[in-house]
Design a protein around this motif. Structure first.
Motif, PDB file in Angstrom:
ATOM      1  N   ILE A   1       0.807  -1.228   0.055  1.00  0.00           N
ATOM      2  CA  ILE A   1       0.031   0.133  -0.111  1.00  0.00           C
ATOM      3  C   ILE A   1       0.882   1.247   0.024  1.00  0.00           C
ATOM      4  CG2 ILE A   1      -1.831   1.240   1.455  1.00  0.00           C
ATOM      5  CD1 ILE A   1      -2.849  -1.012   0.550  1.00  0.00           C
ATOM      6  N   ARG A   2       1.939   1.226   0.848  1.00  0.00           N
ATOM      7  CA  ARG A   2       2.657   2.353   0.744  1.00  0.00           C
ATOM      8  C   ARG A   2       3.575   2.749  -0.527  1.00  0.00           C
ATOM      9  NH1 ARG A   2       3.960   0.349   6.141  1.00  0.00           N
ATOM     10  NH2 ARG A   2       6.019  -0.654   5.660  1.00  0.00           N
ATOM     11  N   ASN A   3       3.660   1.582  -1.357  1.00  0.00           N
ATOM     12  CA  ASN A   3       4.391   1.661  -2.554  1.00  0.00           C
ATOM     13  C   ASN A   3       3.502   2.713  -3.522  1.00  0.00           C
ATOM     14  OD1 ASN A   3       6.531   0.353  -1.838  1.00  0.00           O
ATOM     15  ND2 ASN A   3       5.895  -1.618  -2.666  1.00  0.00           N
ATOM     16  N   THR A   4       2.148   2.904  -3.364  1.00  0.00           N
ATOM     17  CA  THR A   4       1.351   3.561  -4.086  1.00  0.00           C
ATOM     18  C   THR A   4       0.544   4.812  -3.328  1.00  0.00           C
ATOM     19  OG1 THR A   4      -0.469   2.069  -3.975  1.00  0.00           O
ATOM     20  CG2 THR A   4       0.960   1.815  -5.898  1.00  0.00           C
ATOM     21  N   GLY A   5       0.303   4.528  -2.252  1.00  0.00           N
ATOM     22  CA  GLY A   5      -0.365   5.367  -1.598  1.00  0.00           C
ATOM     23  C   GLY A   5       0.383   6.971  -1.258  1.00  0.00           C
ATOM     24  N   THR A   6      -0.656   7.964  -1.125  1.00  0.00           N
ATOM     25  CA  THR A   6      -0.051   9.241  -1.258  1.00  0.00           C
ATOM     26  C   THR A   6      -0.438  10.083   0.040  1.00  0.00           C
ATOM     27  OG1 THR A   6      -1.589  10.347  -2.515  1.00  0.00           O
ATOM     28  CG2 THR A   6       0.230   9.400  -3.498  1.00  0.00           C
ATOM     29  N   MET A   7       0.490  11.092   0.321  1.00  0.00           N
ATOM     30  CA  MET A   7      -0.284  12.042   1.457  1.00  0.00           C
ATOM     31  C   MET A   7      -1.384  12.738   1.098  1.00  0.00           C
ATOM     32  SD  MET A   7       2.317  13.255   4.407  1.00  0.00           S
ATOM     33  CE  MET A   7       2.723  14.782   3.460  1.00  0.00           C
ATOM     34  N   GLY A   8      -1.138  13.061  -0.359  1.00  0.00           N
ATOM     35  CA  GLY A   8      -2.364  14.013  -0.872  1.00  0.00           C
ATOM     36  C   GLY A   8      -3.617  13.231  -0.619  1.00  0.00           C
ATOM     37  N   GLY A   9      -3.521  11.929  -0.954  1.00  0.00           N
ATOM     38  CA  GLY A   9      -4.786  11.287  -1.065  1.00  0.00           C
ATOM     39  C   GLY A   9      -5.327  11.046   0.507  1.00  0.00           C
ATOM     40  N   ASN A  10      -4.095  10.995   1.458  1.00  0.00           N
ATOM     41  CA  ASN A  10      -4.614  10.813   2.973  1.00  0.00           C
ATOM     42  C   ASN A  10      -5.411  11.959   3.363  1.00  0.00           C
ATOM     43  OD1 ASN A  10      -2.941  10.053   5.928  1.00  0.00           O
ATOM     44  ND2 ASN A  10      -4.310   8.900   4.936  1.00  0.00           N
ATOM     45  N   ILE A  11      -4.845  13.317   2.690  1.00  0.00           N
ATOM     46  CA  ILE A  11      -5.541  14.400   3.117  1.00  0.00           C
ATOM     47  C   ILE A  11      -6.896  14.568   2.785  1.00  0.00           C
ATOM     48  CG2 ILE A  11      -5.179  16.991   2.997  1.00  0.00           C
ATOM     49  CD1 ILE A  11      -2.145  16.333   3.242  1.00  0.00           C
ATOM     50  N   CYS A  12      -7.244  14.484   1.204  1.00  0.00           N
ATOM     51  CA  CYS A  12      -8.230  15.009   0.671  1.00  0.00           C
ATOM     52  C   CYS A  12      -9.193  13.729   0.944  1.00  0.00           C
ATOM     53  CB  CYS A  12      -7.864  14.783  -0.878  1.00  0.00           C
ATOM     54  SG  CYS A  12      -6.924  16.293  -1.255  1.00  0.00           S
ATOM     55  N   ASN A  13      -8.916  12.643   1.241  1.00  0.00           N
ATOM     56  CA  ASN A  13      -9.907  11.755   1.949  1.00  0.00           C
ATOM     57  C   ASN A  13     -10.461  12.037   3.119  1.00  0.00           C
ATOM     58  OD1 ASN A  13     -10.186   9.672   0.050  1.00  0.00           O
ATOM     59  ND2 ASN A  13      -8.365   8.900   0.466  1.00  0.00           N
ATOM     60  N   ALA A  14      -9.691  12.860   3.866  1.00  0.00           N
ATOM     61  CA  ALA A  14     -10.228  13.432   5.008  1.00  0.00           C
ATOM     62  C   ALA A  14     -10.925  12.391   5.900  1.00  0.00           C
ATOM     63  CB  ALA A  14     -11.022  14.592   4.856  1.00  0.00           C
ATOM     64  N   SER A  15     -10.365  11.386   6.301  1.00  0.00           N
ATOM     65  CA  SER A  15     -10.953  10.257   7.109  1.00  0.00           C
ATOM     66  C   SER A  15     -10.638  10.541   8.482  1.00  0.00           C
ATOM     67  CB  SER A  15     -10.430   8.809   6.630  1.00  0.00           C
ATOM     68  OG  SER A  15     -10.455   7.789   7.818  1.00  0.00           O
ATOM     69  N   PRO A  16     -11.527  10.375   9.354  1.00  0.00           N
ATOM     70  CA  PRO A  16     -10.961  10.540  10.715  1.00  0.00           C
ATOM     71  C   PRO A  16      -9.928   9.882  11.208  1.00  0.00           C
ATOM     72  CG  PRO A  16     -13.415  10.055  10.633  1.00  0.00           C
ATOM     73  CD  PRO A  16     -12.710   9.752   9.407  1.00  0.00           C
ATOM     74  N   ALA A  17      -9.531   8.593  10.673  1.00  0.00           N
ATOM     75  CA  ALA A  17      -8.675   7.806  11.122  1.00  0.00           C
ATOM     76  C   ALA A  17      -7.343   8.081  10.029  1.00  0.00           C
ATOM     77  CB  ALA A  17      -9.116   6.401  10.810  1.00  0.00           C
ATOM     78  N   GLY A  18      -7.112   8.996   9.230  1.00  0.00           N
ATOM     79  CA  GLY A  18      -6.016   9.150   8.222  1.00  0.00           C
ATOM     80  C   GLY A  18      -4.723   9.297   9.314  1.00  0.00           C
ATOM     81  N   ASP A  19      -3.566   8.447   8.911  1.00  0.00           N
ATOM     82  CA  ASP A  19      -2.671   8.269   9.794  1.00  0.00           C
ATOM     83  C   ASP A  19      -1.676   9.334   9.704  1.00  0.00           C
ATOM     84  OD1 ASP A  19      -3.393   5.699  11.163  1.00  0.00           O
ATOM     85  OD2 ASP A  19      -2.485   4.705   9.556  1.00  0.00           O
ATOM     86  N   THR A  20      -1.654   9.972   8.747  1.00  0.00           N
ATOM     87  CA  THR A  20      -0.648  11.244   8.625  1.00  0.00           C
ATOM     88  C   THR A  20      -1.249  12.530   9.276  1.00  0.00           C
ATOM     89  OG1 THR A  20      -1.220  11.958   6.542  1.00  0.00           O
ATOM     90  CG2 THR A  20       0.548  10.340   6.667  1.00  0.00           C
ATOM     91  N   LEU A  21      -2.455  12.416   9.212  1.00  0.00           N
ATOM     92  CA  LEU A  21      -3.304  13.619   9.499  1.00  0.00           C
ATOM     93  C   LEU A  21      -2.846  14.366  11.044  1.00  0.00           C
ATOM     94  CD1 LEU A  21      -6.798  12.991   7.904  1.00  0.00           C
ATOM     95  CD2 LEU A  21      -4.596  14.133   7.069  1.00  0.00           C
ATOM     96  N   PRO A  22      -2.893  13.666  12.256  1.00  0.00           N
ATOM     97  CA  PRO A  22      -2.583  14.145  13.225  1.00  0.00           C
ATOM     98  C   PRO A  22      -1.269  14.997  13.287  1.00  0.00           C
ATOM     99  CG  PRO A  22      -3.575  12.250  13.865  1.00  0.00           C
ATOM    100  CD  PRO A  22      -3.356  12.341  12.255  1.00  0.00           C
TER     101      PRO A  22
END
Lengths: 813, 154
Positions: free
Chosen positions: A94-115
């Protein structure tokens, strides 16, 4: 069919988005493809080059929104705190394709990079293509994310990059980070905690806390942070309770499939408390006399501890200035200050999981224990052997069903100790018996070549997990089945890691000289460091061997074999009552032993062997006698009344021969009976104590009615043998409790009062220190030990336990 | 759209949102990659994209323009595969076999960036690949053995 676009430049991507505002952006796809939404058109932005760069300026780093996590992890410019969060995300694929931009724009309450991004006050750059050119706006992350999967991203916008100011992650800031999930990988967090604290000249310059998964968006309360920023560090530290109350009031997590509100809140506050207590914690010890563990002459000096290490040692009054006002001060006037004691032979292996305070040890100033002794302990433990092994261990370590026994390996067992959060440091030796069990079961035979190979492999695996060395107990099963050759092979593996072989030798009585020669031969042939456990000679017929035993040690050292030994300063020993039986009675494990104890002809043979002896076997009944062996623990409620009786008293109580009564008891208790036996003289203790190779231990069995050594070994040496009988100088005695012990076990950065070493300390009164326990009333706290500090945190203050548990698992490095 | 599949350039003209897994199985007949969970949790569908393991069940084919995709069918021709195959066989790492193509991809992805992994590195490296038979120990051992025996290949 879905229409798609593959822009390679930002402008191209923005134009495309402007023309097709309904098109969905695809960066890593790891959330989008799981959501399985009806798509009509897609813009693949994973190959847009402007979104793939990390740029470092003087003031900040700018992270392209579509860089994969994998690439962020290998970029030296990315802050470590952010990497910590990224490492917790899903798994490598997952980390080989996932991005921080995705984590931010998804705005999940559990996004790991967000805190972390909230904590670092990240600013987002959002780009659009308007009126023929690229337009950009900036938004702070907490303004951008508005709720669950809600952001202020406009239909024609693309998140271009994330800017983090370097000042937000400067080296001077202390960060705390913890993701709590149900498993190590592929877990959506139950909660995520991160925090920052910094100070300049004793004033708090930064205090920030962010939590994930406990609200619709990341919880960060600048109002609370502001209240405590700019306080003096001393005032800040005094406000910890208040800070916790403030967060208690605003945290409102929910129950869901991953966790409960109660659990989440409790863990959130505990993590914060731990962070606040340990960050910039300072302790000053003033006015004391330092006995530093090297054996050198004691001297007056003050000690400054910062966080978990000794920061400085300097002349009296050196740490009294205003800049130290946040420090917790211990007035050590009239007290000795020494490194925390190291117990090189401990049996807290099971108890530490269920009573992690291990108070009998803390009270006597022990800050580090070495577990895994005598060749039989908790790990490794193959699942098939759990029930048999529990019985085999019960006499030494006790019994429990309060934790899951299916941990199998030392790595997992050590992780369980970490989870239990012990009050003192724990380290581990891989036990020979456990290795043998995993490789070949519990039978009385030599291993085949393959099995020996397997044993070496297991040893290697457990050494890799961080064991300090190997232990064996050649009177316990299955260890006793092993021939010297087997031990040499295992010790060769241990020697590769510069580990130590800690051994309860085959005989501590009639054949002790042969027994010592065997162990020294193992050292000679394998190159391993030898450490004799609880060195002694039992039985008055054997006391004459003592000079020859010392000669063997001297000769071995002259030859270049590394030898050390430990001792508990008592004339009685404690072990499992099962040792009074001849070795064959134990063949095949506890169930077999029970069968034999039920069989009258087998019982007769046992009695005969006990009366006549078997060459090479330490016959406890012969050297201690039924009058001098006392029952100290049983498992069942109905037999508690016999605890404290000698075997002869047990016989009288049961109206039977002493041995018959002892056999009955072993049968009823399924072998889980503890005992003490009187074996020697005080003068022998003193002679061994003076040996240069000697260090102090407790050999403390914690269950049932314990041996008084569990509570008093260390203060007894300092009170009885140093102060009262003047056998040793205090400096030499302390070295035998600290520096020498650490050196023998290969424990690094502990055992001395030295700048840069871990801050494990004990403050004691040389005029008053003494053990109080007796064989009748063993569970007595010693006197004269006032303060104990473990990894920089006071755990005993004025003789009372503070409730802190700050121990670490020490793994061989 | 053009990409490389098992070291050969191929042209794909179908639905760009189609999952790579389905493209491999339906359009190219490559069956080694399995669908386990279909949501990136289990790793049974893993393939290599530009040398790194990726879950093909959550990868849209349209994102792969110009990229190099290697499936187990292609990887089989490499020396690295031989080393892994032998080590997996020796260590008994394969039981039902369903997870193994993904495990091999994860192992290759790990070893190509870290040729001397510790046990912890290996466990981390395969942490996105579920196995319901072995309890993982034999697989970890297999990767360890491959790293040792195949020294110099990665």
């Amino acid at each position: 069919m879905v229409t798609s676009y593959n822009p390679v430049s930002l402008e191209e991507a923005l134009r495309c988005k402007a023309e097709h505002p309904e098109a969905v952006l695809y960066a890593g796809g790891t959330d989008l493809m799981v959501a399985k939404k009806e798509l009509t058109s897609l813009i693949f932005i994973n190959q847009v080059k402007e979104l793939q760069v990390v740029k470092e300026t003087d003031e900040a780093i700018e992270i392209g929104a579509a860089i994969t996590y994998r690439d962020l992890l290998s970029d030296p410019a990315v802050p470590e705190l952010l990497k910590q969060a990224i490492r917790e995300i899903a798994a490598p694929s997952i980390r080989n394709t996932g991005t921080m931009g995705g984590n931010i724009c998804n705005a999940s309450p559990a996004g790991d990079t967000l805190p972390v991004l909230y904590l670092l006050d990240a600013v987002l750059v959002l780009a659009t293509f308007e009126e023929g050119r690229v337009e950009r706006r900036e938004a702070a992350i907490d303004e951008f994310i508005r709720g669950i999967r809600k952001t202020t991203l406009q239909q024609t916008e693309i998140l271009e990059k994330i800017i983090i100011k370097k000042a937000a992650f400067s080296k001077d800031i202390r960060f705390g980070f913890k993701k709590v999930g149900a498993r190590k990988a592929q877990a959506i967090s139950k909660l995520l905690f991160c925090a920052a604290l910094s100070q300049k000249d004793g004033i708090v310059t930064d205090f920030k806390v962010a939590y994930g998964s406990v609200g619709v968006t990341v919880v960060r309360r600048k109002d609370i942070e502001k209240k405590y920023t700019h306080l003096s560090l001393a005032a800040f530290k005094a406000s910890i309770e208040e800070i916790l109350n403030d967060y208690d009031a605003i945290l409102k997590p929910i129950d869901d499939q991953r966790s409960t509100a109660v659990y989440r809140k409790k863990v959130c506050l505990n993590l914060l408390k731990d962070f606040l207590m340990t960050s910039y914690s300072r302790v000053v010890i003033t006015g004391g006399t330092l006995v530093d563990g090297t054996g050198d002459k004691a001297y007056k000096a003050d000690v400054l501890i910062e966080e978990d290490k000794i920061k400085a040692i300097a002349g009296p009054g050196s740490f009294a200035g205003e800049e130290f006002q946040d420090a917790e001060v211990f007035d050590a006037t009239g007290l000795m200050v020494s490194p925390g004691f190291i117990d090189t032979h401990s049996h807290s292996d099971l108890k530490v999981l269920i009573e992690p305070e291990v108070l009998p040890k803390l009270w006597q100033g022990i800050t580090t224990e070495v577990l895994g002794q005598d060749g039989i302990s908790m790990a490794p433990l193959p699942i098939d052997y759990i029930s048999d092994w529990k019985k085999n261990l019960a006499g030494l370590d006790g019994e429990s069903s309060q934790f899951c026994w299916k941990y199998e390996t030392t790595a997992n067992y050590l992780a369980m100790i970490e989870e239990a959060a012990p009050a003192l440091n724990e380290s581990y030796l891989v036990p020979h018996g456990n290795i043998r069990m995993e490789a070949m079961g519990l039978e009385d035979r030599e291993p085949t070549k393959e099995e020996l190979h397997e044993m070496c492999k297991v040893t290697r695996r457990e050494m890799e997990a961080g064991c300090l060395g190997l232990s064996s107990g050649l009177i316990y099963l299955p260890c006793a089945y092993a021939k010297t050759e087997e031990l040499i092979e295992l010790c060769k593996v241990v020697a590769e890691y510069d580990g130590v072989f800690v051994v309860h030798q085959r005989s501590e009585a009639d054949t002790i000289l042969t027994s010592m020669k065997e162990i020294l031969e193992i050292g000679r042939k394998s190159g391993v460091k030898i450490h004799f456990s609880h060195f002694k000679v039992c039985g008055k017929n054997n006391w004459k061997y003592l000079p020859k035993m010392f000669q063997l040690l001297d000769d071995a050292k002259a030859e270049g074999i590394k030898v050390s030994l430990d001792q508990y300063p008592y004339v009685a020993g404690s072990t499992m009552l099962g040792v009074i039986l001849p070795p064959w009675a134990h063949d095949g494990g506890t169930d077999k032993l029970m069968e034999r104890l039920k069989d009258s002809s087998a019982r007769e043979q046992m009695k005969k062997d006990i009366e006549q002896g078997i060459p090479g076997w330490d016959n406890f009944i012969e050297f201690a006698g039924v009058d001098q062996i006392f029952i100290t623990s049983v498992n069942s409620a109905k037999n508690q009344e016999v605890v404290g009786l000698s075997l002869s008293e047990l016989g009288e109580r049961k109206k039977k021969e002493a041995l018959e009564a002892a056999f009955d008891l072993l049968l009823e208790e399924e072998n889980a009976v503890g005992m003490v036996d009187f074996y020697g003289l005080e003068e022998h203790i003193a002679q061994i104590m003076k040996r240069e190779e000697m260090n102090v231990c407790t050999d403390g069995l914690l269950s049932g009615k314990p041996h008084p050594r569990v509570f008093g070994s260390f203060p007894r040496v300092l009170g009885k043998f140093v102060r009262e009988e003047k056998i040793l100088e205090a400096e030499a005695a302390v070295a035998k409790m600290t520096g020498k012990a650490a050196a023998a076990m290969g424990i690094k950065q502990r055992g001395l009062l030295k700048e840069g070493y871990y801050a494990d300390l004990v403050l004691w009164d040389a005029d008053r220190i003494i053990d109080k326990g007796t064989f009748k009333e063993p569970a007595q706290r010693p006197e004269g030990i006032y303060h104990v500090i473990v990894n920089g945190i006071p755990v005993i203050k004025n003789g009372e336990y503070t409730g802190e548990r700050n121990g670490k698992v020490i793994r061989r490095r | 759209m053009v990409f490389t599949l098992n070291y050969k350039a191929v042209k794909y003209e179908g639905d760009p949102s189609k999952r790579l897994l389905d493209v491999l199985r339906d359009d190219y007949g490559l069956m080694e990659q399995k669908e386990g969970c279909g949501e990136g949790e289990c790793g049974a569908c893993a393939v290599l994209i530009n040398g790194r393991s990726v879950n093909s069940c959550i990868t849209a084919i349209g994102s792969l323009a110009g990229k190099e995709v290697v499936t187990l069918e292609g990887y089989r021709s490499t020396k690295q595969y031989k080393a892994l195959e032998e080590a997996f066989a020796k260590s008994g790492a394969v039981q039902c076999g369903f997870c193994i193509p993904g495990m091999i991809m994860a192992a290759e992805s790990l070893l190509s960036s870290n040729p001397n992994p510790s046990e912890a590195d290996i466990r981390e490296g395969i942490s996105g690949n579920l196995c319901r038979c072995t309890g993982y120990n034999m697989i970890v051992e297999g990767v360890q053995m491959a790293a040792k025996e195949g020294k110099g290949l990665w």
